[in-house]
Write a protein that holds these residues in place. Sequence first.
Motif, short mmCIF file in Angstrom:
data_model
loop_
_atom_site.label_atom_id
_atom_site.label_comp_id
_atom_site.label_asym_id
_atom_site.label_seq_id
_atom_site.Cartn_x
_atom_site.Cartn_y
_atom_site.Cartn_z
N ASN A 143 87.93 97.22 17.41
CA ASN A 143 86.66 97.26 16.68
C ASN A 143 86.69 98.30 15.57
OD1 ASN A 143 85.48 95.20 18.09
ND2 ASN A 143 84.08 96.48 19.25
N ASP A 157 81.55 104.15 15.70
CA ASP A 157 80.60 103.75 16.74
C ASP A 157 80.90 104.49 18.04
OD1 ASP A 157 78.56 101.51 17.68
OD2 ASP A 157 80.16 101.63 19.18
N ASN A 191 88.09 101.53 21.87
CA ASN A 191 88.19 100.17 21.35
C ASN A 191 88.76 100.20 19.93
OD1 ASN A 191 87.80 97.55 20.41
ND2 ASN A 191 85.95 97.26 21.63
N ASP A 223 82.42 102.31 20.85
CA ASP A 223 83.82 101.95 20.56
C ASP A 223 84.73 103.15 20.75
OD1 ASP A 223 83.19 99.32 19.96
OD2 ASP A 223 83.03 99.68 17.82
#
Length: 114
Positions: free
Chosen positions: A99, A88, A96, A91
């Motif tokens: 995630n 993603d 991140n 992310d």
Amino acid sequence: MNIDRLYILLVCNLGASTGVMVTKMKEIAVKSEKLKNVDIRIEAHPAGEIQEYIEDFDVIMVGPQIKHKFAELKKLADEVEKPIQVIDTQDYGTVNGGNILKDAIIMKLESAEK
């Protein structure tokens, strides 16, 4: 969670920015109570080297900066029956790792069901 091993290959252009993601994901995995008994290996390698590493990993995650190569990489992953997806963008951009690690776990669980 019914997995005892989670080997994640992050595929990128050169490996520099994805190396930061590997570090973040490892930090999160070490602190996770749910993952304490899971053998975890996370590495980043350039897309051009994927064939050297693909068989050693459970899931393949592609950096969004090379999503234009996804079809080519998916063909290689399909040949060895490895799940693959593009990380993603949000992310990835915000590093991140939690995630992204969660996405990898879902990929592994879904591939085990097949």
